[in-house]
Design a protein around this motif. Structure first.
Motif, PDB file in Angstrom:
ATOM      1  N   ASN A 112       0.825  -1.206   0.000  1.00 32.08           N
ATOM      2  CA  ASN A 112       0.000   0.000   0.000  1.00 32.08           C
ATOM      3  C   ASN A 112       0.860   1.256   0.000  1.00 32.08           C
ATOM      4  N   LEU A 113       1.896   1.268   0.834  1.00 29.27           N
ATOM      5  CA  LEU A 113       2.765   2.433   0.919  1.00 29.27           C
ATOM      6  C   LEU A 113       3.610   2.598  -0.335  1.00 29.27           C
ATOM      7  N   ARG A 114       4.038   1.489  -0.923  1.00 32.28           N
ATOM      8  CA  ARG A 114       4.770   1.582  -2.193  1.00 32.28           C
ATOM      9  C   ARG A 114       3.883   2.163  -3.278  1.00 32.28           C
ATOM     10  N   ASP A 115       2.616   1.739  -3.313  1.00 30.63           N
ATOM     11  CA  ASP A 115       1.688   2.261  -4.310  1.00 30.63           C
ATOM     12  C   ASP A 115       1.479   3.763  -4.166  1.00 30.63           C
ATOM     13  N   LEU A 116       1.616   4.256  -2.937  1.00 22.95           N
ATOM     14  CA  LEU A 116       1.454   5.687  -2.696  1.00 22.95           C
ATOM     15  C   LEU A 116       2.702   6.485  -3.036  1.00 22.95           C
ATOM     16  N   GLY A 117       3.814   5.786  -3.310  1.00 25.93           N
ATOM     17  CA  GLY A 117       5.021   6.462  -3.752  1.00 25.93           C
ATOM     18  C   GLY A 117       6.195   6.414  -2.809  1.00 25.93           C
ATOM     19  N   TYR A 118       6.083   5.724  -1.679  1.00 30.26           N
ATOM     20  CA  TYR A 118       7.177   5.655  -0.718  1.00 30.26           C
ATOM     21  C   TYR A 118       8.118   4.499  -1.045  1.00 30.26           C
ATOM     22  N   ARG A 145       4.981  14.047   8.365  1.00 26.31           N
ATOM     23  CA  ARG A 145       3.686  14.038   9.042  1.00 26.31           C
ATOM     24  C   ARG A 145       2.625  13.348   8.195  1.00 26.31           C
ATOM     25  N   LYS A 146       2.685  13.567   6.890  1.00 24.41           N
ATOM     26  CA  LYS A 146       1.721  12.945   5.986  1.00 24.41           C
ATOM     27  C   LYS A 146       1.860  11.425   6.022  1.00 24.41           C
ATOM     28  N   LEU A 147       3.096  10.933   6.022  1.00 28.00           N
ATOM     29  CA  LEU A 147       3.329   9.497   6.068  1.00 28.00           C
ATOM     30  C   LEU A 147       2.801   8.905   7.373  1.00 28.00           C
ATOM     31  N   ILE A 148       3.103   9.549   8.495  1.00 27.41           N
ATOM     32  CA  ILE A 148       2.656   9.028   9.788  1.00 27.41           C
ATOM     33  C   ILE A 148       1.132   8.994   9.860  1.00 27.41           C
ATOM     34  N   GLU A 149       0.472  10.041   9.367  1.00 25.02           N
ATOM     35  CA  GLU A 149      -0.988  10.057   9.356  1.00 25.02           C
ATOM     36  C   GLU A 149      -1.547   8.960   8.447  1.00 25.02           C
ATOM     37  N   THR A 150      -0.855   8.723   7.325  1.00 27.41           N
ATOM     38  CA  THR A 150      -1.282   7.665   6.410  1.00 27.41           C
ATOM     39  C   THR A 150      -1.193   6.295   7.072  1.00 27.41           C
ATOM     40  N   ILE A 151      -0.069   6.036   7.755  1.00 28.00           N
ATOM     41  CA  ILE A 151       0.107   4.751   8.444  1.00 28.00           C
ATOM     42  C   ILE A 151      -0.985   4.567   9.497  1.00 28.00           C
ATOM     43  N   LYS A 152      -1.298   5.626  10.227  1.00 28.26           N
ATOM     44  CA  LYS A 152      -2.343   5.544  11.251  1.00 28.26           C
ATOM     45  C   LYS A 152      -3.715   5.276  10.632  1.00 28.26           C
ATOM     46  N   GLU A 153      -3.946   5.824   9.434  1.00 31.28           N
ATOM     47  CA  GLU A 153      -5.213   5.562   8.743  1.00 31.28           C
ATOM     48  C   GLU A 153      -5.316   4.086   8.341  1.00 31.28           C
ATOM     49  N   LEU A 154      -4.177   3.521   7.924  1.00 41.07           N
ATOM     50  CA  LEU A 154      -4.173   2.137   7.477  1.00 41.07           C
ATOM     51  C   LEU A 154      -4.080   1.152   8.644  1.00 41.07           C
ATOM     52  N   ASP A 155      -3.402   1.546   9.715  1.00 42.27           N
ATOM     53  CA  ASP A 155      -3.280   0.686  10.895  1.00 42.27           C
ATOM     54  C   ASP A 155      -3.051   1.572  12.106  1.00 42.27           C
ATOM     55  N   ARG A 180       5.588  12.893  -6.988  1.00 45.28           N
ATOM     56  CA  ARG A 180       4.291  13.317  -7.496  1.00 45.28           C
ATOM     57  C   ARG A 180       3.162  12.583  -6.789  1.00 45.28           C
ATOM     58  N   ARG A 181       3.323  11.281  -6.600  1.00 46.09           N
ATOM     59  CA  ARG A 181       2.298  10.517  -5.889  1.00 46.09           C
ATOM     60  C   ARG A 181       2.201  10.955  -4.428  1.00 46.09           C
ATOM     61  N   LEU A 182       3.342  11.201  -3.811  1.00 45.27           N
ATOM     62  CA  LEU A 182       3.322  11.627  -2.416  1.00 45.27           C
ATOM     63  C   LEU A 182       2.565  12.941  -2.256  1.00 45.27           C
ATOM     64  N   LYS A 183       2.711  13.817  -3.231  1.00 52.18           N
ATOM     65  CA  LYS A 183       2.107  15.145  -3.139  1.00 52.18           C
ATOM     66  C   LYS A 183       0.619  15.123  -3.402  1.00 52.18           C
ATOM     67  N   ASN A 184       0.154  14.187  -4.224  1.00 53.08           N
ATOM     68  CA  ASN A 184      -1.205  14.268  -4.756  1.00 53.08           C
ATOM     69  C   ASN A 184      -2.237  13.426  -4.012  1.00 53.08           C
ATOM     70  N   TYR A 185      -2.019  13.140  -2.754  1.00 43.56           N
ATOM     71  CA  TYR A 185      -3.058  12.448  -1.988  1.00 43.56           C
ATOM     72  C   TYR A 185      -3.107  13.012  -0.583  1.00 43.56           C
ATOM     73  N   GLN A 186      -4.243  12.801   0.082  1.00 43.08           N
ATOM     74  CA  GLN A 186      -4.419  13.213   1.469  1.00 43.08           C
ATOM     75  C   GLN A 186      -4.638  11.960   2.329  1.00 43.08           C
ATOM     76  N   PRO A 187      -4.030  11.908   3.520  1.00 43.07           N
ATOM     77  CA  PRO A 187      -4.137  10.702   4.367  1.00 43.07           C
ATOM     78  C   PRO A 187      -5.569  10.270   4.643  1.00 43.07           C
ATOM     79  N   GLU A 188      -6.484  11.226   4.839  1.00 50.04           N
ATOM     80  CA  GLU A 188      -7.857  10.854   5.162  1.00 50.04           C
ATOM     81  C   GLU A 188      -8.568  10.193   3.985  1.00 50.04           C
TER      82      GLU A 188
END
Length: 208
Positions: A112-118, A145-155, A180-188
């Motif tokens: 999931n995180l790779r798909d988001l660009g990490y 901060r965006k990555l940490i919020e994303t991880i919390k959303e997923l787990d 580009r992928r990292l920039k173009n999404y919101q954790p929520e």
């Protein structure tokens, strides 16, 4: 103009305060850049720091005979450190490594995180309560901060630790951070974004 400043004690206090904020801000950013290994950025800040020192700080140091000027100098120094650190945070130089431990079995968190660009490296280890998935994730500092919020959303139970690497060389990591992928999404909205990525991959497979 210098005479007018010297004759007005409150104007002198203000000038000392402002000049010291500017000087110490550049000093702080130069120190941080030096520690991070950004030699040319550190050199640029040192030029600005010296310029402020020569032009303004001489005036400050010549007028520390009054108590209020000493207070202004001290307050300006402390404020300058805070301002310099804040500016460096906004510049967000370099990368961070985020270590994650998760017990989530129903979701492929690394993919999931790779798909988001990490850039993600993962493996499996055992803790007190059994097998855990461990992840090392590379991210530009401004996306921490965006990555940490994303991880919390997923787990929301994931254990997360961040640290800043001194050097990064080679491997998939540097190529794997897709800004580009990292920039173009919101954790929520991460669930919807991952679903769109999955659907796009399915469409691409069907057209091959």
């Amino acid at each position: 103009m210098l005479t007018a400043i010297s004759q007005n004690p409150w104007l002198m206090v203000l000038v000392i305060f402002i000049i010291n904020i500017i000087y110490v801000s550049f000093l702080t950013m130069r120190t941080i850049a030096t520690l991070k290994g950004y030699r040319y950025i550190a050199a640029s800040f040192s030029i600005l720091e010296t310029f402020v020192y020569v032009i303004g700080l001489g005036l400050v140091l010549e007028n520390l005979d009054q108590f209020q000027n000493i207070i202004a100098y001290a307050l300006g120094f402390g404020t300058g450190i805070l301002v310099g650190m804040r500016i460096e945070e906004r510049l967000a130089l370099g990368y961070l490594v985020v270590n994650v431990i998760t017990a989530e079995k129903d979701r492929d968190l690394p993919m999931n995180l790779r798909d988001l660009g990490y850039g993600v490296t993962h493996g499996y280890q055992y803790g007190r309560d059994g097998e855990r998935t461990t992840l090392q994730i590379l991210t530009p500092r401004k996306y921490e901060r965006k990555l940490i919020e994303t991880i919390k959303e997923l787990d929301h139970k994931a254990f997360i630790i961040t640290h800043e690497p001194k050097n990064i060389n080679g491997g998939f990591w540097m190529k794997g951070v897709r800004r580009r992928r990292l920039k173009n999404y919101q954790p929520e909205n991460v669930e919807e974004v991952l679903e769109e990525i999955y659907e796009e991959e399915v469409r691409q497979d069907e057209t091959k």
